[in-house]
Enzyme design. Structure first.
Site, PDB file in Angstrom:
ATOM      1  N   ASP A 109       0.666  -1.116  -0.013  1.00  0.00           N
ATOM      2  CA  ASP A 109      -0.014  -0.098   0.146  1.00  0.00           C
ATOM      3  C   ASP A 109       0.871   1.214  -0.011  1.00  0.00           C
ATOM      4  O   ASP A 109       2.217   1.034   0.191  1.00  0.00           O
ATOM      5  CB  ASP A 109      -0.895  -0.144   1.323  1.00  0.00           C
ATOM      6  N   ASP A 132      -0.064   5.018   0.829  1.00  0.00           N
ATOM      7  CA  ASP A 132      -0.528   6.284   1.832  1.00  0.00           C
ATOM      8  C   ASP A 132      -0.567   5.638   3.225  1.00  0.00           C
ATOM      9  O   ASP A 132      -1.405   4.852   3.424  1.00  0.00           O
ATOM     10  CB  ASP A 132      -1.871   6.924   1.475  1.00  0.00           C
ATOM     11  N   THR A 190      -2.544   0.669  -4.490  1.00  0.00           N
ATOM     12  CA  THR A 190      -2.927   1.871  -3.691  1.00  0.00           C
ATOM     13  C   THR A 190      -4.108   2.459  -4.305  1.00  0.00           C
ATOM     14  O   THR A 190      -4.713   2.259  -5.482  1.00  0.00           O
ATOM     15  CB  THR A 190      -1.961   2.938  -3.733  1.00  0.00           C
ATOM     16  N   ASN A 201       0.485  10.476  -8.493  1.00  0.00           N
ATOM     17  CA  ASN A 201       1.169  10.618  -7.026  1.00  0.00           C
ATOM     18  C   ASN A 201       2.204   9.628  -6.504  1.00  0.00           C
ATOM     19  O   ASN A 201       3.124   9.676  -5.834  1.00  0.00           O
ATOM     20  CB  ASN A 201       0.016  10.532  -6.107  1.00  0.00           C
TER      21      ASN A 201
END
Ligand code: XBP
Ligand code: MG
Length: 263
Positions: A10, A12, A123, A129
């Site tokens: 993952d 964040d 993610t 990002n």
């Protein structure tokens, strides 16, 4: 030789602590840019994190606050525009190196790469990002280390739905039993476990410590470094002083032996 073939991360809250000091100020900058008096302080943002996905989070906030646009206004376009502006602010912060990787992440990626263990990302955040975060992590062409980067709207349902993990497993061409997943939140843990990824490592953060991570067999406050060991909440590191390949081999063996890792 290891019993597992890939590590799935993952982003964040797991790879980097992006939420409070990255995504949140970027949202606030977008709101200010279009003249909205909305402001998400750290506490409110913690509540809004119950919903995965930036666009979904904006809608959730509007619903909670009873915010309605003028009749006839296109809410999809409004939310999409706000989110695009937010992403631009977030990318600007990343380009200034504002968000470092969490302790132990780059070390473990290097160990995996040296051992021929494949790397992948699952993610909810927007794909650009991820690329920007990796591009400013101090390791040249880090994004190329990943066989699969699955992100954002590439799946119909976001975490806690398992879709993004199913997509990663399919693109890796591996069974869940061949992989170890890394998450930070209850939504993420449920997504991984529901995709059959029983060999799951949780690294908590200020927003997720104390959440319910289901049957995750290893829960710590970070992956750690030999010089700064992690604090364990659930599970053990087989005598290792941080989460390394040897500790993961033991974990994977335990989960497989317990019949946890399912295809
Ligand atoms: C966490 C999320 C993301 C971010 C914001 O993703 O829920 O939506 O909070 O990013 P992860 P976007 O699965 O990596 O924990 O605004 O790009 O959605
Ligand atoms: Mg996360």
């Amino acid at each position: 030789m290891y019993g597992f073939k890939a590590l799935i991360f993952d982003v964040d809250g797991t790879v980097a602590d992006t939420e409070r000091d990255g995504h949140r100020p970027a949202f606030n900058a977008a709101f200010a840019e279009v003249g909205l008096d909305w402001h998400w302080d750290p506490a409110l943002y913690g509540e809004l994190l119950a919903v995965a996905g930036g666009k979904e989070r904006i809608r959730y906030f509007m619903m909670r606050e009873g915010i309605r646009l003028d009749p006839g206004a296109d809410e999809d376009a409004f939310v999409a525009d706000l989110h695009r502006r937010k992403t631009r602010h977030y990318l600007a912060m990343l380009s200034q190196g504002a968000i470092p990787l969490r302790p132990g992440v780059l070390r473990l990626w290097r160990e995996a790469r040296a051992a021929g263990i494949r790397l992948a990302i699952a993610t909810t955040t927007t794909p650009e990002n991820v690329v920007a975060l990796l591009a400013h992590a101090g390791e040249p062409s880090l994004a190329d280390w990943f066989d699969v980067i699955a992100a954002g709207d590439s799946v119909p349902a976001k975490k806690p739905a398992p879709d993004i993990y199913h997509l990663v497993l399919e693109q890796l061409g591996l069974e869940a039993s061949d992989c170890i997943a890394f998450e930070d939140s209850d939504n993420g843990a449920r997504a991984a476990l529901d995709a059959g990824l029983s060999c799951l490592v949780i690294t908590t953060n200020a927003y997720t410590a104390g959440q319910d991570f289901g049957a995750a067999p290893l829960i710590l406050d970070q992956l750690g470094e030999p010089s700064s060991p992690p604090r364990l909440a659930v599970g053990d590191l087989a005598g290792r002083d941080c989460v390394d390949l040897q500790a993961l081999e033991r974990l994977h063996h335990q989960v497989t032996a317990a019949g946890g890792a399912s295809s």
